[in-house]
Each structure stands twice: as structure tokens, then as C-alpha cells.
Design a protein around this motif. Structure first.
Motif, short mmCIF file in Angstrom:
data_model
loop_
_atom_site.label_atom_id
_atom_site.label_comp_id
_atom_site.label_asym_id
_atom_site.label_seq_id
_atom_site.Cartn_x
_atom_site.Cartn_y
_atom_site.Cartn_z
N ASP A 1 27.17 37.03 2.94
CA ASP A 1 27.15 38.08 3.97
C ASP A 1 27.48 39.45 3.37
N ASP B 1 27.37 32.85 6.85
CA ASP B 1 28.55 33.08 7.68
C ASP B 1 28.61 32.19 8.91
N HIS C 1 32.78 42.67 10.97
CA HIS C 1 33.03 41.74 12.08
C HIS C 1 34.37 41.02 11.97
N HIS C 2 35.32 41.58 11.22
CA HIS C 2 36.66 40.96 11.18
C HIS C 2 37.55 41.52 12.28
N THR D 1 28.23 40.12 9.35
CA THR D 1 27.98 41.56 9.20
C THR D 1 26.48 41.81 9.05
N ASP E 1 31.55 44.33 5.74
CA ASP E 1 32.05 42.95 5.71
C ASP E 1 33.51 42.83 5.28
MN MN Z 1 31.04 38.16 6.93
#
Ligand code: MN
Ligand code: 5GP
Length: 344
Positions: free
Chosen positions: A33, A178, A126-127, A146, A98
Motif C-alpha cells: 500500500d 491491505d 487511513h490510520h 491508502t 500511508d
Molecule cells: Mn495502508
């Protein structure tokens, strides 16, 4: 997924302008990713005339070497400090893809990024729990990767028809890896619509799968068997599993970076398993990887006990004590976490 129009407008203002110098940065131990989202975004910006440099802190696994464009990436730890310093020094825009915080980069790379005080910083990630240290933020923990988020941003800016086959291929790698080949959570109808667009560019999906998942060494297969058979321990009536690998053990199986990727998922193929952990010895610390099912929140667990984070069902952290102490700390932490209802 609703991408804020305000952020899209701000991003458009930053990238639809005179050609400038762009750095695209991703995380340590780059995965499919990290690479896929960076490469696809770099291609989009290059087409606008910008000079783009993708930087990753260290090497990526050998089974991702086939991805188009990875050979032009600057691998910071591979004697590329000078190239990285030059690119960061002249950057007008710095994209972080990411990973959610500049604090997750180790020094001296983090210091190098901090030394450019004029570049605009843009987050695409996307965390969970990003700090507010960016000029423009696309922070979408609900996005399965991501790469999918980058797809949505490209679509919002320039339309789905602008996606090329090379962009489609690298973004597909990110979405596939992912989501565990589209088997984890956040598999929305919109994600499948984006996959239809990627597929229509003519990419060879079975070949991409083979390149990533059927391209390991014999040593990796044997290390995997050893880890599950000899090193997997279970706690709490077989509902929590952990494994550990020392440097000596990995050397016995001709370990190459990336070989232990995915091992931590395997205990969750056991029906009653709720949480799985693996401890991998490095020179200065032990990497902790955590996975869980359903409501068990390993982001919280990683945060509380290993100073880390990630996602609800996939998180990680570091331990700076010995392997035995790390395991003892993990066992105690699991009991405390369970007593607080974390494993209910
Ligand atoms: Mn990721
Ligand atoms: P992995 O186990 O695949 O290395 O990581 C799983 C997830 O946890 C990834 O999304 C990764 O970004 C996150 N993660 C891994 N290690 C750390 C860490 O030390 N700190 C934080 N905040 N997140 C981590």
C-alpha cells in the motif's frame, strides 16, 4: 467514503499550478500500500509537469520489486541520504502517504523533513488518530487502504477515466495487500466500483496476485512452517496467540526483509482466535505486530502497552527490552486488557 470538497479544492490549488518540486514520502518497512499509493500519486503529479521524488525510509520486500517505478524511488537507508536531502531541500510540496505522523519517521529522516520549513505538507492516509500537523489532510481511517483513498482523490480531481494501466496496477497492489486480498473489513460497494475501473484498464489481476503472494523463497515457506509449528503459543484457552522470532532463528532460514509479513494473520484462521501477535527481533528493538477479530481493538492495545497504534484490527509497536521480557509484558498486558473487557 466522503472526501471533503474543501480539501479537494485546497489540493487542486496546490497541484494545478506552475510545475514545482514534490516529495512523496511513505513509511518504514514499506508495504504494497505504501508503494502503490506513492507510485500512483507520483504518476498523477508528473503528468501535470511536476518534478516528483518518492522517498521511503528503508528497502521494500523483494516480492514488490516488480512494481513499475519502484526502481526510481529513493531508499533513504541505502546510501541515498544525499539524494533525499537534495529532494527535500528543494521541495515545495511534501506528501505523506500511508502513515499518519511525521513522528513515526526515525531520525535523521524526520529531522531532514522538519528542516524544510516552507513546503506545504499534505497527509493522505487511513490510520487512526492523526495529529494536526498538516496544511491539508485527507485522513480516512474508514478507507481499507491508502491506495483506495488515492484512487478517490484522483477520481475527484481528474475523473476515473484519467487512471492509466500503470496507476491501476500499483493501486490494485495496495488495495489487495491491505485488505488481505479483499477479505478484511471496510469492503464497501464503492471499493468494488473502483476495482471495476481498475480492471477496465486491462491490468492482469491473477498475475498481480501471483507476483505478490506466490513469489516467496523456499526459506520463507520453511520459516513460516517453523513459526506456526514451533513458536506459536496460546493464552486464555486458545483465544490469544503469540509467536516470536529471534535474529538467529531468521538467519537459519535465510531471512530476507518481508519474509515474516503476514505470519501474524495465520493464527486468526483458527475459529476461536480473537487476537494474534508476533515479536520480531531487530538490532535495536523488537517489532510488535498485532491482529484481531471483530471488536477486539488492537490499536488500543498497541497504544496502551507498546507505545504504538495503527487500525482497530491491525496495529503495531516496538519493544525495547529483551524477547523474554517482551513476552512476559505481553502476557501480563493480555490479562489486564481482558480484565478491562478488551477481549469480550
Ligand atoms: Mn495502508
Ligand atoms: P504491521 O503489523 O503490518 O507492521 O502494522 C500494522 C499496522 O500498524 C500498520 O497500519 C502500521 O502502520 C501500524 N503500526 C505498526 N507499527 C506501529 C508503530 O510502532 N506505531 C504506530 N503508531 N503504528 C504502527
Amino acid at each position: 467514503m466522503n472526501i471533503s470538497q474543501e480539501s479537494i479544492l485546497a489540493l487542486r490549488g496546490l497541484v494545478e499550478c506552475e510545475p514545482c518540486n514534490v516529495v512523496i514520502l511513505s513509511h518504514t518497512n514499506p508495504d504494497g500500500d505504501a508503494l502503490g499509493s506513492s507510485l500512483a500519486w507520483a504518476e498523477a503529479l508528473r503528468r501535470l509537469g511536476h518534478k516528483t521524488t518518492c522517498i521511503v525510509p528503508n528497502r521494500f520486500p523483494y516480492y514488490l520489486e516488480w512494481m513499475t517505478g519502484v526502481d526510481e524511488m529513493v531508499i533513504y537507508k541505502n546510501d541515498s541520504e544525499q539524494r533525499a536531502a537534495a529532494a527535500v531541500g528543494e521541495a515545495d510540496l511534501i506528501f505523506c502517504l500511508d502513515f499518519h505522523s511525521l513522528q513515526r519517521l526515525d531520525a535523521p529522516l524526520s529531522e531532514l523533513i522538519a528542516s524544510n520549513t516552507t513546503a506545504k505538507r499534505i497527509l493522505i492516509d487511513h490510520h487512526l488518530d492523526p495529529p494536526q500537523e498538516f496544511d491539508v489532510m485527507f485522513s480516512h481511517p474508514e478507507s481499507s487502504s491508502t491506495s483506495y483513498l488515492v484512487y478517490r482523490i484522483i477520481e475527484a480531481l481528474w475523473g476515473a477515466q484519467s487512471v492509466t494501466a500503470t496507476q491501476a496496477e500499483v493501486m490494485y497492489v495496495g488495495m489487495m495487500t491491505d485488505t488481505g486480498n479483499f477479505s478484511f473489513s471496510n469492503l464497501t460497494p464503492d471499493l468494488y466500483q473502483s476495482l471495476a475501473v481498475l480492471s477496465a484498464t486491462g491490468i492482469n489481476i491473477p498475475q498481480i496476485y501471483n507476483n505478490v503472494y506466490n513469489s516467496f523463497t523456499e526459506g520463507r515457506a520453511r520459516l513460516f512452517g517453523y513459526t506456526i509449528s514451533r513458536k506459536m503459543k496460546t493464552l486464555r484457552k486458545g483465544t490469544v496467540a503469540y509467536m516470536s522470532l529471534t535474529e538467529a532463528e531468521m538467519r537459519r532460514f535465510w531471512f530476507q526483509q518481508g519474509d515474516s509479513e503476514g505470519f501474524v494473520n495465520y493464527p486468526l484462521t483458527i475459529k476461536k482466535m480473537r487476537m494474534s501477535a508476533i515479536f520480531i527481533e531487530h538490532k535495536d528493538f523488537i517489532r510488535v505486530s498485532l491482529r484481531s477479530r471483530g471488536n477486539v481493538d488492537v490499536n488500543l492495545f498497541a497504544n496502551r502497552y507498546f507505545n504504538g497504534g495503527g487500525h482497530k484490527n491491525a496495529a503495531g509497536g516496538k519493544s525495547f527490552v529483551s524477547m523474554d521480557e517482551t513476552i512476559a509484558h505481553f502476557e501480563r498486558s493480555v490479562e489486564e486488557f481482558a480484565a478491562d473487557g478488551g477481549l469480550a
